[in-house]
Design an enzyme around this catalytic site. Structure first.
Site, PDB file in Angstrom:
ATOM      1  N   ASN A   8       4.139   3.202  -5.819  1.00  0.00           N
ATOM      2  CA  ASN A   8       3.706   3.261  -7.217  1.00  0.00           C
ATOM      3  C   ASN A   8       2.285   2.731  -7.345  1.00  0.00           C
ATOM      4  O   ASN A   8       1.781   2.568  -8.449  1.00  0.00           O
ATOM      5  CB  ASN A   8       4.643   2.426  -8.104  1.00  0.00           C
ATOM      6  CG  ASN A   8       5.987   3.119  -8.270  1.00  0.00           C
ATOM      7  OD1 ASN A   8       6.034   4.309  -8.567  1.00  0.00           O
ATOM      8  ND2 ASN A   8       7.072   2.386  -8.063  1.00  0.00           N
ATOM      9  N   ASN A   9       1.638   2.463  -6.214  1.00  0.00           N
ATOM     10  CA  ASN A   9       0.287   1.894  -6.228  1.00  0.00           C
ATOM     11  C   ASN A   9      -0.735   3.029  -6.406  1.00  0.00           C
ATOM     12  O   ASN A   9      -0.960   3.835  -5.503  1.00  0.00           O
ATOM     13  CB  ASN A   9       0.070   1.141  -4.905  1.00  0.00           C
ATOM     14  CG  ASN A   9      -1.295   0.474  -4.829  1.00  0.00           C
ATOM     15  OD1 ASN A   9      -2.273   0.995  -5.337  1.00  0.00           O
ATOM     16  ND2 ASN A   9      -1.337  -0.676  -4.173  1.00  0.00           N
ATOM     17  N   ASP A  68       3.173   0.508   4.549  1.00  0.00           N
ATOM     18  CA  ASP A  68       3.081  -0.893   4.194  1.00  0.00           C
ATOM     19  C   ASP A  68       1.845  -1.424   4.919  1.00  0.00           C
ATOM     20  O   ASP A  68       1.612  -1.101   6.084  1.00  0.00           O
ATOM     21  CB  ASP A  68       4.342  -1.653   4.620  1.00  0.00           C
ATOM     22  CG  ASP A  68       4.534  -2.916   3.789  1.00  0.00           C
ATOM     23  OD1 ASP A  68       4.174  -2.925   2.605  1.00  0.00           O
ATOM     24  OD2 ASP A  68       5.048  -3.914   4.332  1.00  0.00           O
ATOM     25  N   PHE A 148      -9.302  -2.229  -4.244  1.00  0.00           N
ATOM     26  CA  PHE A 148      -8.218  -3.073  -4.754  1.00  0.00           C
ATOM     27  C   PHE A 148      -7.949  -4.206  -3.771  1.00  0.00           C
ATOM     28  O   PHE A 148      -8.561  -4.277  -2.705  1.00  0.00           O
ATOM     29  CB  PHE A 148      -6.956  -2.234  -4.994  1.00  0.00           C
ATOM     30  CG  PHE A 148      -6.283  -1.738  -3.731  1.00  0.00           C
ATOM     31  CD1 PHE A 148      -6.819  -0.682  -3.016  1.00  0.00           C
ATOM     32  CD2 PHE A 148      -5.104  -2.326  -3.275  1.00  0.00           C
ATOM     33  CE1 PHE A 148      -6.205  -0.222  -1.857  1.00  0.00           C
ATOM     34  CE2 PHE A 148      -4.482  -1.868  -2.113  1.00  0.00           C
ATOM     35  CZ  PHE A 148      -5.038  -0.811  -1.412  1.00  0.00           C
ATOM     36  N   GLY A 149      -6.997  -5.058  -4.135  1.00  0.00           N
ATOM     37  CA  GLY A 149      -6.537  -6.125  -3.239  1.00  0.00           C
ATOM     38  C   GLY A 149      -7.677  -6.980  -2.709  1.00  0.00           C
ATOM     39  O   GLY A 149      -8.483  -7.525  -3.475  1.00  0.00           O
ATOM     40  N   TYR A 150      -7.752  -7.077  -1.390  1.00  0.00           N
ATOM     41  CA  TYR A 150      -8.719  -7.959  -0.728  1.00  0.00           C
ATOM     42  C   TYR A 150     -10.056  -7.257  -0.449  1.00  0.00           C
ATOM     43  O   TYR A 150     -10.905  -7.801   0.275  1.00  0.00           O
ATOM     44  CB  TYR A 150      -8.121  -8.485   0.580  1.00  0.00           C
ATOM     45  CG  TYR A 150      -6.860  -9.313   0.372  1.00  0.00           C
ATOM     46  CD1 TYR A 150      -6.933 -10.694   0.208  1.00  0.00           C
ATOM     47  CD2 TYR A 150      -5.605  -8.718   0.320  1.00  0.00           C
ATOM     48  CE1 TYR A 150      -5.787 -11.460   0.006  1.00  0.00           C
ATOM     49  CE2 TYR A 150      -4.448  -9.466   0.112  1.00  0.00           C
ATOM     50  CZ  TYR A 150      -4.551 -10.832  -0.046  1.00  0.00           C
ATOM     51  OH  TYR A 150      -3.412 -11.582  -0.249  1.00  0.00           O
ATOM     52  N   LYS A 171     -15.436   3.865   2.606  1.00  0.00           N
ATOM     53  CA  LYS A 171     -14.295   3.032   3.030  1.00  0.00           C
ATOM     54  C   LYS A 171     -13.437   3.805   4.032  1.00  0.00           C
ATOM     55  O   LYS A 171     -12.966   3.252   5.027  1.00  0.00           O
ATOM     56  CB  LYS A 171     -13.464   2.602   1.810  1.00  0.00           C
ATOM     57  CG  LYS A 171     -12.230   1.780   2.193  1.00  0.00           C
ATOM     58  CD  LYS A 171     -11.423   1.278   1.010  1.00  0.00           C
ATOM     59  CE  LYS A 171     -10.154   0.558   1.484  1.00  0.00           C
ATOM     60  NZ  LYS A 171      -9.291   0.082   0.395  1.00  0.00           N
TER      61      LYS A 171
HETATM   62  P1  IMP Z   1       1.757  -3.273   0.224  1.00  0.00           P
HETATM   63  O1  IMP Z   1       1.459  -2.395   1.375  1.00  0.00           O
HETATM   64  O2  IMP Z   1       1.938  -2.506  -1.054  1.00  0.00           O
HETATM   65  O3  IMP Z   1       2.808  -4.288   0.492  1.00  0.00           O
HETATM   66  O4  IMP Z   1       0.417  -4.060  -0.080  1.00  0.00           O
HETATM   67  C1  IMP Z   1      -0.017  -5.098   0.677  1.00  0.00           C
HETATM   68  C2  IMP Z   1      -1.175  -5.786   0.045  1.00  0.00           C
HETATM   69  O5  IMP Z   1      -2.198  -5.800   1.020  1.00  0.00           O
HETATM   70  C3  IMP Z   1      -1.796  -5.141  -1.182  1.00  0.00           C
HETATM   71  O6  IMP Z   1      -1.224  -5.596  -2.378  1.00  0.00           O
HETATM   72  C4  IMP Z   1      -3.223  -5.595  -1.081  1.00  0.00           C
HETATM   73  O7  IMP Z   1      -3.352  -6.888  -1.612  1.00  0.00           O
HETATM   74  C5  IMP Z   1      -3.431  -5.658   0.426  1.00  0.00           C
HETATM   75  N1  IMP Z   1      -4.045  -4.410   0.901  1.00  0.00           N
HETATM   76  C6  IMP Z   1      -3.460  -3.382   1.553  1.00  0.00           C
HETATM   77  N2  IMP Z   1      -4.358  -2.418   1.826  1.00  0.00           N
HETATM   78  C7  IMP Z   1      -5.523  -2.858   1.303  1.00  0.00           C
HETATM   79  C8  IMP Z   1      -6.824  -2.283   1.255  1.00  0.00           C
HETATM   80  O8  IMP Z   1      -7.102  -1.168   1.704  1.00  0.00           O
HETATM   81  N3  IMP Z   1      -7.754  -3.039   0.649  1.00  0.00           N
HETATM   82  C9  IMP Z   1      -7.505  -4.272   0.129  1.00  0.00           C
HETATM   83  N4  IMP Z   1      -6.319  -4.836   0.128  1.00  0.00           N
HETATM   84  C10 IMP Z   1      -5.317  -4.128   0.729  1.00  0.00           C
END
Ligand code: IMP
Length: 191
Positions: A8-9, A68, A148-150, A171
């Site tokens: 859902n991301n 993941d 997003f994220g980091y 990217k």
């Molecule tokens: P999940 O795969 O949805 O469990 O996400 C893992 C977490 O890792 C995400 O919520 C982000 O915080 C981080 N993450 C995964 N891929 C990326 C990326 O490409 N850029 C930045 N953060 C990432």
């Protein structure tokens, strides 16, 4: 080929749409009518990816995949890793995760880190896995507004700025997700 992407991301959907070949029609969970939140209860990326894809396969009976990902920091023994999405708490914002990570590395000279993605594809009921790694390091401060994220603190090896300062196409030159999806595409197109 129609493939359901078990996430859902919205950021991941956007990235993966930019990576997949015309030969694939990507269907999101929303488009497939699957509204439930899928858990990530395991302590490895592979087990979580398989869990998500299995839930979607059991609900839809269609070929599907999930991924993941996590950020693995050398000086923290690979943390936050599989727990990247909840490093500063389940409801924490990306800024809170980043601040916690920067604080953990304040005294640290070794800032090496890697992003890792594991994809679980379920094709005709059988799982197949793909992995992509992007090595780099953690910046001392945040920069950029994209991604997003980091992304605001991760600088991939070979670049001089962080993911959040890059257009998606740039990217994708470095990214863990792109590398894992290249393998998925090669696998599917060779069949
Ligand atoms: P999940 O795969 O949805 O469990 O996400 C893992 C977490 O890792 C995400 O919520 C982000 O915080 C981080 N993450 C995964 N891929 C990326 C990326 O490409 N850029 C930045 N953060 C990432």
């Amino acid at each position: 080929m129609k493939l359901i992407f078990a996430t859902n991301n919205e950021h991941k959907i956007q990235e993966v749409r930019s990576l997949l070949h015309d030969a694939f029609t990507l269907v999101t969970l929303k488009e497939a009518g699957i509204m439930q939140d899928i858990p990530e209860p395991h302590d490895t990326l592979q087990a979580n990816a398989l869990e998500k894809a299995t839930v979607v396969f059991n609900l839809s009976g269609e070929n599907c995949f999930s991924e993941d990902s996590g950020l693995e920091v050398d000086a923290l023994g690979g943390a936050p890793g599989v727990y990247s999405a909840r490093y500063a708490g389940v409801n924490a914002t990306a800024a809170q995760h980043i601040n916690k990570l920067l604080a953990a590395l304040t005294q640290e000279q070794n800032r090496a880190a890697q992003f890792r993605t594991v994809i679980a594809l379920i094709e005709n009921g059988q799982p197949v896995f793909f992995e992509g790694i992007c090595k780099g390091y953690i910046a001392k401060t945040i920069s950029g507004h994209r991604g997003f994220g980091y992304d605001p603190i991760f600088i991939p090896d070979g670049a001089d700025r962080c993911f959040a300062e890059m257009e998606l196409a740039e990217k994708n030159k470095y990214s863990h997700r792109r590398k894992a999806f290249d393998q998925l595409k090669t696998y599917l197109l060779s069949r």
